[in-house]
Design a protein around this motif. Structure first.
Motif, PDB file in Angstrom:
ATOM      1  N   ALA A 169      45.673  39.199  31.537  1.00  0.00           N
ATOM      2  CA  ALA A 169      45.448  40.196  30.618  1.00  0.00           C
ATOM      3  C   ALA A 169      44.814  39.344  29.369  1.00  0.00           C
ATOM      4  N   GLY A 170      44.311  40.185  28.516  1.00  0.00           N
ATOM      5  CA  GLY A 170      43.537  39.813  27.270  1.00  0.00           C
ATOM      6  C   GLY A 170      43.384  40.889  26.304  1.00  0.00           C
TER       7      GLY A 170
ATOM      8  N   PRO B   6      31.867  46.037  37.237  1.00  0.00           N
ATOM      9  CA  PRO B   6      32.430  46.556  36.244  1.00  0.00           C
ATOM     10  C   PRO B   6      33.868  46.947  36.210  1.00  0.00           C
ATOM     11  N   LEU B   7      34.360  47.043  35.026  1.00  0.00           N
ATOM     12  CA  LEU B   7      35.748  47.282  34.722  1.00  0.00           C
ATOM     13  C   LEU B   7      36.191  48.870  35.006  1.00  0.00           C
TER      14      LEU B   7
ATOM     15  N   THR C 149      39.923  43.196  35.938  1.00  0.00           N
ATOM     16  CA  THR C 149      39.436  44.482  36.926  1.00  0.00           C
ATOM     17  C   THR C 149      39.401  45.717  36.176  1.00  0.00           C
ATOM     18  N   GLU C 150      40.267  45.863  35.195  1.00  0.00           N
ATOM     19  CA  GLU C 150      40.458  47.121  34.417  1.00  0.00           C
ATOM     20  C   GLU C 150      40.646  46.985  32.914  1.00  0.00           C
TER      21      GLU C 150
ATOM     22  N   TYR D  22      42.396  44.133  28.252  1.00  0.00           N
ATOM     23  CA  TYR D  22      41.700  43.921  29.626  1.00  0.00           C
ATOM     24  C   TYR D  22      43.056  43.453  30.494  1.00  0.00           C
ATOM     25  N   GLY D  23      42.732  43.858  31.905  1.00  0.00           N
ATOM     26  CA  GLY D  23      43.972  43.360  32.772  1.00  0.00           C
ATOM     27  C   GLY D  23      43.724  43.397  34.257  1.00  0.00           C
ATOM     28  N   ALA D  24      44.233  42.560  35.047  1.00  0.00           N
ATOM     29  CA  ALA D  24      44.146  42.605  36.479  1.00  0.00           C
ATOM     30  C   ALA D  24      45.645  43.069  36.823  1.00  0.00           C
TER      31      ALA D  24
END
Length: 297
Positions: free
Chosen positions: A138-139, A90-91, A172-173, A195-197
């Motif tokens: 990132a997205g 999960p994020l 992850t986030e 979305y990002g890591a």
């Protein structure tokens, strides 16, 4: 001679009334009460009451926008449910990403656009930088005019590009922004998902950050639109659609018995009344579904 009268059990009376209401047979002249004029009026009255009760502020320029109930918490829950279904981690919710998403939403209202890149050339990655989020990956996903978080995530999952962002194992986030405003002269509810890591501490020879291409605009398939509608409807409106479709089935069953209608009926337009009513009731149900299947990604 003794005259006796036996009172019928209540379940016999109920069975008789149900049969008169729903089943074409000789006792109702093969015209069930549900699809007679008064039955149709009752159905339409119930549907109208359910719709108005569910949407008391119909004056909004966006038909159902004023009744939207979209929250970051629900978006996160729905997103993580989809990831869990695919055995993905999960994020975690990240407030910095949420701040970046809010900056993007406000810019779209300010500059009057709905796209990943602004008319001035600002890309999604600009908002990551302005919020101070250093990313390795990132997205971005966008959605507009969905009335529930469930519906927005259902729409994203129905688009291959948006689905890839939700199910990207590199992330992850996530952070969400849900913002109301006026876009191109109309009320709009915008949803921005970033979305990002996070990037690892800078070290010599480290790889440059990688931004995943934003998911472009997508046309929703009829199946996805139906799923969006079901997720967006209140229980009362969903029940109305079920009632309309059930009545349409009764009407088409009635049409199958048209050759057994009384002769005066067979000689008039009512010979095909079951078919006409089935088409009309189905059309009303389709209109209701269409009203709740709006939204763009």
């Amino acid at each position: 001679m003794k005259n006796t009268h036996t009172k019928r059990p209540i379940h016999h009376k109920v069975h008789r009334h149900l049969k008169l209401t729903f089943v074409p047979h000789v006792a109702n002249q093969f015209r069930p009460h549900l699809v007679r004029s008064y039955g149709i009026l009752v159905i339409l009255g119930l549907v109208g009451a359910a719709f108005v009760a569910s949407n008391p502020q119909l004056a909004e320029s966006s038909v159902l926008g004023s009744q939207a109930t979209v929250s970051s918490e629900q978006l996160l829950d729905d997103t993580n449910a989809e990831r869990t279904n695919q055995q993905l981690q999960p994020l975690a919710y990240n407030e910095t990403l949420a701040a970046a998403a809010f900056l993007k939403a406000q810019d779209m209202f300010k500059e009057q656009y709905w796209a990943h890149t602004s008319p001035k050339g600002a890309t999604p990655w600009q908002w990551f930088a302005e919020a101070g989020y250093n990313y390795a990956y990132a997205g971005e996903n966008l959605a507009k005019n969905f009335t529930t978080a469930d519906a927005a995530v259902t729409a994203w999952m129905g688009s291959p590009d948006h689905r890839k962002n939700i199910l990207n194992a590199q992330y992850t986030e996530v952070g969400f922004a849900v913002a109301d405003g006026v876009l191109n002269g109309k009320h709009a509810k915008l949803i921005v998902a970033l979305y990002g890591a996070p990037a690892a501490p800078t070290v010599a020879g480290a790889l440059a950050p990688q931004s995943v291409s934003p998911a472009g605009p997508a046309a929703l398939s009829p199946i996805t639109r139906f799923g969006v509608a079901v997720q967006s409807m209140t229980p009362a409106v969903l029940g109305s659609v079920v009632l309309l479709l059930f009545a349409a089935l009764v009407a088409i069953a009635t049409h199958a018995y048209r050759h057994r209608l009384p002769k005066p009926v067979r000689m008039s337009w009512r010979y095909h009344h079951g078919l006409y009513k089935s088409v009309g009731l189905t059309a009303v149900a389709v209109v209701l579904v269409a009203l709740y299947s709006g939204g763009q990604i």
